[in-house]
Design a protein around this motif. Structure first.
Motif, PDB file in Angstrom:
ATOM      1  N   VAL A 112       0.863  -1.186   0.000  1.00 14.56           N
ATOM      2  CA  VAL A 112       0.000   0.000   0.000  1.00 14.56           C
ATOM      3  C   VAL A 112       0.897   1.232   0.000  1.00 14.56           C
ATOM      4  O   VAL A 112       1.660   1.454   0.949  1.00 14.56           O
ATOM      5  CB  VAL A 112      -0.944   0.000   1.213  1.00 14.56           C
ATOM      6  CG1 VAL A 112      -1.858   1.220   1.162  1.00 14.56           C
ATOM      7  CG2 VAL A 112      -1.755  -1.293   1.245  1.00 14.56           C
ATOM      8  N   VAL A 113       0.813   2.039  -1.083  1.00 14.32           N
ATOM      9  CA  VAL A 113       1.663   3.225  -1.245  1.00 14.32           C
ATOM     10  C   VAL A 113       0.761   4.412  -1.581  1.00 14.32           C
ATOM     11  O   VAL A 113      -0.075   4.338  -2.499  1.00 14.32           O
ATOM     12  CB  VAL A 113       2.706   3.011  -2.363  1.00 14.32           C
ATOM     13  CG1 VAL A 113       3.539   4.282  -2.575  1.00 14.32           C
ATOM     14  CG2 VAL A 113       3.590   1.831  -2.032  1.00 14.32           C
ATOM     15  N   ASP A 114       0.917   5.504  -0.818  1.00 13.41           N
ATOM     16  CA  ASP A 114       0.177   6.731  -1.102  1.00 13.41           C
ATOM     17  C   ASP A 114       1.070   7.786  -1.760  1.00 13.41           C
ATOM     18  O   ASP A 114       0.624   8.615  -2.535  1.00 13.41           O
ATOM     19  CB  ASP A 114      -0.455   7.298   0.157  1.00 13.41           C
ATOM     20  CG  ASP A 114       0.572   7.559   1.238  1.00 13.41           C
ATOM     21  OD1 ASP A 114       1.730   7.088   1.086  1.00 13.41           O
ATOM     22  OD2 ASP A 114       0.242   8.209   2.256  1.00 13.41           O
ATOM     23  N   ASP A 115       2.374   7.737  -1.442  1.00 12.22           N
ATOM     24  CA  ASP A 115       3.320   8.702  -2.002  1.00 12.22           C
ATOM     25  C   ASP A 115       4.520   7.914  -2.518  1.00 12.22           C
ATOM     26  O   ASP A 115       5.283   7.332  -1.738  1.00 12.22           O
ATOM     27  CB  ASP A 115       3.754   9.696  -0.931  1.00 12.22           C
ATOM     28  CG  ASP A 115       4.679  10.784  -1.484  1.00 12.22           C
ATOM     29  OD1 ASP A 115       4.885  10.809  -2.709  1.00 12.22           O
ATOM     30  OD2 ASP A 115       5.195  11.574  -0.664  1.00 12.22           O
TER      31      ASP A 115
ATOM     32  N   HIS B 146      11.388   9.492  -0.327  1.00 11.52           N
ATOM     33  CA  HIS B 146      11.524   9.820   1.091  1.00 11.52           C
ATOM     34  C   HIS B 146      10.280   9.500   1.897  1.00 11.52           C
ATOM     35  O   HIS B 146      10.237   9.748   3.097  1.00 11.52           O
ATOM     36  CB  HIS B 146      11.834  11.324   1.221  1.00 11.52           C
ATOM     37  CG  HIS B 146      10.750  12.195   0.661  1.00 11.52           C
ATOM     38  ND1 HIS B 146      10.698  12.522  -0.687  1.00 11.52           N
ATOM     39  CD2 HIS B 146       9.673  12.794   1.246  1.00 11.52           C
ATOM     40  CE1 HIS B 146       9.641  13.292  -0.907  1.00 11.52           C
ATOM     41  NE2 HIS B 146       9.007  13.477   0.264  1.00 11.52           N
ATOM     42  N   SER B 147       9.247   8.958   1.289  1.00  9.00           N
ATOM     43  CA  SER B 147       7.988   8.720   1.993  1.00  9.00           C
ATOM     44  C   SER B 147       8.099   7.488   2.899  1.00  9.00           C
ATOM     45  O   SER B 147       8.915   6.577   2.681  1.00  9.00           O
ATOM     46  CB  SER B 147       6.862   8.523   0.987  1.00  9.00           C
ATOM     47  OG  SER B 147       7.059   7.335   0.240  1.00  9.00           O
ATOM     48  N   ALA B 148       7.231   7.434   3.932  1.00  8.62           N
ATOM     49  CA  ALA B 148       7.238   6.320   4.890  1.00  8.62           C
ATOM     50  C   ALA B 148       6.793   5.019   4.237  1.00  8.62           C
ATOM     51  O   ALA B 148       7.295   3.931   4.558  1.00  8.62           O
ATOM     52  CB  ALA B 148       6.327   6.658   6.071  1.00  8.62           C
ATOM     53  N   ALA B 149       5.841   5.110   3.278  1.00  8.16           N
ATOM     54  CA  ALA B 149       5.367   3.889   2.617  1.00  8.16           C
ATOM     55  C   ALA B 149       6.473   3.254   1.785  1.00  8.16           C
ATOM     56  O   ALA B 149       6.648   2.022   1.774  1.00  8.16           O
ATOM     57  CB  ALA B 149       4.158   4.212   1.741  1.00  8.16           C
ATOM     58  N   VAL B 150       7.252   4.100   1.056  1.00  4.71           N
ATOM     59  CA  VAL B 150       8.339   3.551   0.245  1.00  4.71           C
ATOM     60  C   VAL B 150       9.411   2.944   1.140  1.00  4.71           C
ATOM     61  O   VAL B 150       9.976   1.879   0.827  1.00  4.71           O
ATOM     62  CB  VAL B 150       8.915   4.654  -0.664  1.00  4.71           C
ATOM     63  CG1 VAL B 150      10.167   4.155  -1.382  1.00  4.71           C
ATOM     64  CG2 VAL B 150       7.870   5.094  -1.679  1.00  4.71           C
TER      65      VAL B 150
ATOM     66  N   GLY C 214       7.692   7.592  -9.359  1.00  4.50           N
ATOM     67  CA  GLY C 214       7.712   6.295  -8.676  1.00  4.50           C
ATOM     68  C   GLY C 214       8.338   5.193  -9.496  1.00  4.50           C
ATOM     69  O   GLY C 214       8.134   3.995  -9.211  1.00  4.50           O
ATOM     70  N   GLY C 215       9.111   5.575 -10.501  1.00  7.76           N
ATOM     71  CA  GLY C 215       9.747   4.552 -11.329  1.00  7.76           C
ATOM     72  C   GLY C 215      10.747   3.700 -10.566  1.00  7.76           C
ATOM     73  O   GLY C 215      10.915   2.500 -10.840  1.00  7.76           O
ATOM     74  N   HIS C 216      11.433   4.330  -9.628  1.00  2.63           N
ATOM     75  CA  HIS C 216      12.407   3.552  -8.838  1.00  2.63           C
ATOM     76  C   HIS C 216      11.727   2.421  -8.087  1.00  2.63           C
ATOM     77  O   HIS C 216      12.270   1.330  -7.906  1.00  2.63           O
ATOM     78  CB  HIS C 216      13.128   4.500  -7.871  1.00  2.63           C
ATOM     79  CG  HIS C 216      12.214   5.085  -6.837  1.00  2.63           C
ATOM     80  ND1 HIS C 216      12.018   4.531  -5.603  1.00  2.63           N
ATOM     81  CD2 HIS C 216      11.397   6.194  -6.888  1.00  2.63           C
ATOM     82  CE1 HIS C 216      11.151   5.267  -4.917  1.00  2.63           C
ATOM     83  NE2 HIS C 216      10.763   6.297  -5.690  1.00  2.63           N
TER      84      HIS C 216
END
Length: 751
Positions: A323-326, A330-334, A380-382
């Motif tokens: 589950v990814v929102d950002d 640097h986001s917490a989900a990533v 979000g390609g990475h």
């Protein structure tokens, strides 16, 4: 106590009291105390040890408890023996003090003297008592240990069989599964099984030290350890929550993301689409024949790499929903997804998830290609490249719908469908149940019988040894050694009277003169009458016994009627043997006379002789003579005469027809034997058929056979003498037997 004789008698009496008390009192008390301890440990009132800490089950008796009981009985016996030995020492002190008070030199001097004298007596007596008691007590312990070892071996075979069955069943079933509760999630290798009576948790309900096929709970309930275990209620060994049936076969999908609130929303949405009410605990749903665990770890489980590595459920997951929102780096989900991918890459290939799904919450709708395009546009390609690098199939989905996504992640076949929530079983809370430990009566009583058999082994072995009921090789050759000590080979030799077996055909009797009505055959053993020479015209009459072949003799005895002898020196007997034409005299002079009518001042009349005669002769001639005149000789009456040879009872010889001889070993040990050629009259020949054994086994029989040929024109009966030597430890004895044979091969045994 100045008299040395009185002092000596006092010391002897005190020594006798000490020795008698040790042998008659202390020794029986030692043995009886050990019997009481054995009965207390293994009898009907034996105590039972409490259940060990941890597993609330009673250990298998022969596997664990029996050796403890044996060790406790042995140490209790040693303590009791120490107390009894102290009683014997105090008794000697009391005796010494009592005797010392009788000393006129003072009690101190007398006590010191008696103590110095009696201490060696006490030490020797107690040493003998202790050694005897130990020998009588250690044998029951050895019997019990042997019985315990045998039972342990049988129990081990029983355990190996059921352990193999249990391991095979566990290998055929599913392996370890995660706990379905969101606050646990740890791997359940073996769930705890609940006792249906007392509710105790059994974490090792498998074939082990507590039992092979069954375990015994502390409340006394028998619980299956192999067959029927799955029918018992199960609970997680970590969180102790009840486990639903079939939890181990469920497919597991784990939610991965940043904020817990965002994951919980997706979790509720997934439960709703699976047909389960939101907030179900555990989140286990049955769809068709397969169960699905829709798992969301509690709290902020992905906050650090250490917390992610501690999630054991990741190693048991079939699919991961990311589950990814950002999608920014640097986001917490990533960060959470990256940490999970690190853990997944470190897992073995067979433990990695089979499918991955990326749920992008900012994508309202679209297929996998549209969602990927939006992620690329949002930098979000990475993340997509990191997911594709794992080599696991990846699907990107929007947040609008999860229809069929949980089933795809779980690898469930078929079209998506609604299921039902699996509720955990209701665990019955039993009341207070008393602990009832089994007493193992059968096992304990079997060890008790083993001890009693050990106590009875010595007297029973002595009875069996005396009766000869044991095989010679039993008990490491003890029956053979006992028989050798009890019945030595030299003690089996005795003298056999040849005349007791006399028949009409053998031996041949001839006399110089016989009174009519009193033939020489009347003087044979067991015949009434006597041989008399009354009316003989000559002096120096004789009786000849012709054997028909040379026989090795040992003794000749004559017995006259004492009433026919006038004085102590009125009897004179001549003895001579003959071998062919050669006469063999007995010059030993070691004749043993038989006297009758003797008094305090008279030597009595000699009425017979026992004459040692160790020669091999064909015939024996017994001559009559008198130191007085012919009238004295005519008055003599020969009541009985005996001619003996020596034979051993170690071997029994049984002649039979056709030249057969059955040789029987009557001892309980093996003997080296040598079959001699039989003695036959001149012209007869015997040829041995076959080769006899060199060693005749204990209580075994061998049948030898000779081919006997008679001379031409032979008629009537001919004697034959068999002889077999037996040798042991360099000592040789001979067993002999006589028989009469005919020219047709018939036999008439004379022994």
């Amino acid at each position: 106590m100045a008299n040395p004789a009185v002092l000596f008698l006092m010391v002897v009496l005190l020594a006798a009291l000490v020795v008698g008390h040790g042998v008659l009192v202390t020794l029986p008390r030692l043995v009886l105390s050990q019997l009481r301890i054995v009965w207390r440990s293994f009898g009907a009132a034996a105590s039972v040890a409490a259940a060990p800490n941890g597993e609330p089950a009673v250990p298998a008796y022969f596997r664990v408890t029996a050796l403890r009981d044996l060790r406790a009985a042995w140490w209790d016996g040693l303590e009791e023996h120490e107390r009894l030995m102290g009683d014997a020492e105090r008794l000697m002190d009391r005796y010494v003090a009592g005797f010392a008070r009788q000393s006129r030199h003072g009690a101190r001097w007398g006590r010191g003297f008696l103590t110095v004298v009696m201490v060696p007596v006490l030490v020797v007596t107690m040493t003998a008592v202790v050694l005897t008691a130990t020998a009588l007590i250690i044998l029951p312990l050895l019997f019990a240990l042997l019985f315990w070892a045998l039972c342990c071996a049988l129990w081990t075979l029983w355990w190996v069989m059921w352990a193999a069955v249990e391991r095979a069943g566990r290998a055929l079933r599913h392996g370890p599964a995660p706990c379905p509760y969101t606050r646990c999630g740890r791997t359940v290798v073996r769930p705890d099984r609940l006792c249906p009576r007392c509710g105790a948790r059994h974490g090792a309900l498998v074939p082990n030290r507590y039992g092979a096929l069954y375990h015994r709970c502390r409340c006394g309930t028998r619980l299956p350890a192999v067959l029927g275990v799955r029918r018992l209620d199960a609970c997680c060994p970590h969180c102790r929550n009840p486990l639903p049936a079939g939890y181990e076969r469920a497919r597991t999908v784990v939610l991965v993301g940043g904020p817990p609130a965002q994951r919980s929303g997706v979790h509720r949405q997934g439960l709703t689409e699976l047909g389960a009410p939101p907030g179900s605990e555990p989140p286990l749903v049955r769809t068709g024949r397969t169960s699905l665990l829709w798992y969301d770890p509690a709290g902020d489980a992905y906050r650090s790499q250490e917390s992610v590595a501690g999630l054991e459920v990741l190693g048991r997951a079939d699919g991961l929903l990311l589950v990814v929102d950002d999608p920014a780096a640097h986001s917490a989900a990533v960060h959470a997804v990256t940490r999970v991918l690190h853990v997944v890459s470190a897992l073995p290939a067979r433990r990695r998830p089979r499918r991955l799904a990326l749920l992008y919450t900012r994508a309202a709708q679209g297929d996998d290609t549209a969602v990927r395009a939006e992620l690329e546009a949002a930098d979000g390609g990475h993340l997509l490249r990191a997911l594709d690098a794992t080599g696991i199939p990846v699907r990107c989905v929007p947040a609008s719908t999860l229809a069929g996504l949980p089933q795809w992640l779980a690898g469930m076949r078929g079209t998506p469908g609604r299921g039902e929530s699996i509720a955990p079983p209701s665990v019955r809370r039993p009341g207070v149940v008393a602990v009832r430990l089994p007493r193992h009566r059968v096992a304990r009583h079997s060890l008790l019988l083993a001890h009693l058999a050990g106590f009875l082994a010595v007297p029973l072995a002595l009875v069996l040894l005396q009766a000869g009921a044991l095989p010679p090789g039993a008990l490491f050759g003890l029956p053979a050694a006992y028989d050798k000590w009890r019945h030595p080979l030299g003690g089996s030799v005795h003298q056999v009277d040849l005349m007791a077996a006399a028949t009409r055909n053998w031996p041949t009797l001839s006399v110089s003169y016989a009174d009519p009505g009193h033939p020489p055959s009347a003087a044979l053993p067991g015949h009434p009458g006597y041989w008399s020479v009354t009316g003989s015209p000559q002096k120096g009459n004789w009786l000849r016994v012709d054997f028909g072949m040379p026989l090795p003799l040992s003794e000749v005895s004559v017995d006259f009627d004492p009433d026919t002898i006038d004085g102590p020196f009125s009897l004179s007997v001549d003895l001579e043997g003959q071998v062919g034409a050669r006469t063999v005299w007995d010059n030993s002079g070691n004749w043993h006379g038989r006297r009758a009518g003797g008094g305090k001042y008279s030597i009595g009349k000699t009425y017979g002789y026992d004459i040692p005669y160790r020669h091999t002769v064909d015939s024996i001639r017994i001559g009559l003579g008198s130191l007085l005149d012919k009238s004295q000789e005519n008055k003599l009456r020969l009541r009985e005469f005996n001619i003996r040879w020596t034979s051993s009872d170690a071997l029994r010889l049984h002649p039979a027809d056709d030249g057969r001889l059955r040789i029987e070993n009557t001892t309980a040990r093996d003997l080296a034997v040598d079959v001699r050629p039989p003695l036959l009259p001149a012209g007869w020949h015997a040829t041995l058929v076959g080769r006899p054994p060199r060693v005749l086994r204990a209580q075994h029989t061998y049948e030898a056979r000779w081919r006997i040929t008679a001379p031409s024109g032979a008629a009537g009966h001919a004697p034959i003498a068999y002889a077999v030597d037996a040798t042991e430890d360099g000592h040789t004895v001979t067993s002999r037997c006589l028989a009469l044979l005919t020219a047709t091969g018939g036999f008439e045994p004379l022994c």
